[in-house]
Every structure is written in C-alpha cells, then in structure tokens.
Design a protein around this motif. Structure first.
Motif, PDB file in Angstrom:
ATOM      1  N   GLU A  45      63.946  69.928 -15.414  1.00 36.43           N
ATOM      2  CA  GLU A  45      63.032  69.331 -16.208  1.00 36.43           C
ATOM      3  C   GLU A  45      64.045  68.197 -17.099  1.00 36.43           C
ATOM      4  O   GLU A  45      65.270  68.438 -17.415  1.00 36.43           O
ATOM      5  N   THR A  63      53.904  70.660 -17.898  1.00 41.75           N
ATOM      6  CA  THR A  63      54.952  70.875 -16.748  1.00 41.75           C
ATOM      7  C   THR A  63      54.321  72.027 -15.795  1.00 41.75           C
ATOM      8  O   THR A  63      53.493  73.062 -16.351  1.00 41.75           O
ATOM      9  N   ASN A 123      54.980  73.112 -23.069  1.00 38.84           N
ATOM     10  CA  ASN A 123      56.035  72.716 -22.435  1.00 38.84           C
ATOM     11  C   ASN A 123      57.146  73.545 -22.982  1.00 38.84           C
ATOM     12  O   ASN A 123      58.021  73.692 -22.421  1.00 38.84           O
ATOM     13  N   ASP A 167      60.680  67.346 -12.833  1.00 40.14           N
ATOM     14  CA  ASP A 167      59.381  67.024 -13.671  1.00 40.14           C
ATOM     15  C   ASP A 167      58.066  67.285 -12.829  1.00 40.14           C
ATOM     16  O   ASP A 167      57.100  66.331 -12.716  1.00 40.14           O
ATOM     17  N   THR A 195      57.122  62.749  -9.905  1.00 40.57           N
ATOM     18  CA  THR A 195      57.771  64.261  -9.458  1.00 40.57           C
ATOM     19  C   THR A 195      58.675  63.792  -8.268  1.00 40.57           C
ATOM     20  O   THR A 195      58.154  63.115  -7.404  1.00 40.57           O
TER      21      THR A 195
END
Length: 232
Positions: free
Chosen positions: A55, A64, A220, A30, A15
């Motif tokens: 994303e 997520t 997600n 992310d 991330t």
C-alpha cells in the motif's frame, strides 16, 4: 520482471502487478476491493503466487483489497509504520521489500498524507498519490502538508535518474505513465515554481472532500475489512 498496469474506472485508481519471472512470486500495489476477483484471476492465469500486497498510503477514495487478498492467499500486507495498524509488515525510508530476486526500495514521500510511501523497482517508480502525471496529490486532509509534499517530491523523487518511469496511483486525464524528467520539466505545479508558491497554490485550492472519505479511511485502517486484523 513481469509487469502489468490495471485500472479501476470508478475511482480512476491504478493497481500494479509485479512478479519475479524466475520464482513466480508476485506483488500487487494498491489493490481495489471491487477488483479483487479480476486481480486474482490474472495472477492465476499468469501462473504466479501472490506473496506481497503493498500500500502506498491509507486511501480516502477507495477501499483497499489488501485484507481480502491476505485472507485468500496468505500474502504479506506491507505499508508505512505511520499508517494502518492492521498491516503485516511496517516499513520506512530505505527499507527493501524482496520479491523473489526483485527488490522494491521504500521511499517515504509524505505530504499528501503523513504515511505516504513510494516504491522503486528496476527503474519503475510507484508514487501513489504523491506525484501524479502533471499534478500532485491534494494536501488538505489526513495530516497532509503542502511543504512536506514539495520536499518529498523534490528531494526524494526528482533526484532519481530522469529516465525513471513514473507510475502514479491515479490519473484523471488518460495518461498511463510518465518519467521523472518529464515531470521535472512539465508538471505545472512544480516546474519553475518555488516551494512557497507551491504551498500557496495548494492552500488556495477549494476542493470537495473525496466521495468515499468517511467510509474508505476507517475501512482502510482495517485493511479493507470490517475490523482490524492482528499483525502476523
């Protein structure tokens, strides 16, 4: 630009936190649901305001944190128009996401999934699962296409300056980053390999499905929450 690279050990997911130091506006790329508290704590410690969650695609290997972060902070969730219907802003190739004085340029890089995006900001390229360090994302589910992935990498990513820093969505071998020049020369799936041989290699791989596939993809598509959210 303020920049941090964060890691989820369970899913080997990176991330990324980016922020404009003048306005203190921040974005997460992310985020992982189980790491939301860690990420929010870091945002607070650095005196930032989370205004964007980006994303790279609808993930199959983790859930997520985008939806929870939107609920907690009011941040705008940004993703491909081909992906999750729950996002706040749908973007495509050539679009720009502004973060204070920073500009994140959107590159469509489908092939791993049909909704895959990469983001370019001040010489840093966030490739999601399209281009990995000495590898690529797989192409055997979620409308993946090996030929399309090869085209995305060679036509959109490998045409960037060689010094462009590559920050992938995952790494399984202990690498944190690479460069476009390194990957052009040393990525074994792409260097000195034709498009046809790349397709043959990818089609010949026999891989088990991601462990969280059945849970992660529907979750997600709802931004990591139990049900899809309306666009804002």
């Amino acid at each position: 630009m303020l920049f941090r690279q964060l890691f989820d050990a369970e899913t080997s997911t990176y991330t990324y936190l980016l922020a404009d130091e003048a306005t203190r506006e921040a974005a997460l790329i992310d985020p992982v649901l189980e790491q939301v508290e860690r990420d929010l704590r870091l945002v607070e410690e650095l005196g930032l305001k989370l205004t964007r969650v980006l994303e790279t695609h609808v993930h199959a290997d983790h859930v997520t944190g985008a939806g929870v972060l939107r609920e907690r902070t009011g941040a705008t969730v940004v993703a491909s128009a081909r992906g999750a219907p729950c996002v706040s802003r749908k973007v495509g190739h050539g679009d720009v996401v502004r973060l204070g004085g920073l500009e994140l340029h959107v590159l469509e890089t489908p092939g791993h999934t049909d909704d895959s995006l990469s983001y370019l900001c001040e010489g840093r390229l966030f490739t999601g699962d399209a281009l990995l360090i000495r590898g690529t994302g797989r192409t055997d589910f979620q409308n993946g296409d090996a030929g399309q992935l090869h085209d995305s990498i060679t036509r959109h990513l490998f045409t960037l300056p060689e010094e462009t820093a590559v920050y992938p969505g995952h790494d399984y071998a202990g690498h944190a980053m690479s460069t476009i020049g390194e990957e052009k020369r040393h990525n074994p799936r792409l260097a000195r390999r034709t498009r046809e041989s790349f397709i043959a290699f990818m089609k010949g791989r026999q891989l088990p499905p991601p462990k969280k596939l059945d849970v992660a993809v529907p979750a997600n598509r709802a931004c990591g929450l139990g049900k899809p959210l309306l666009q804002t």
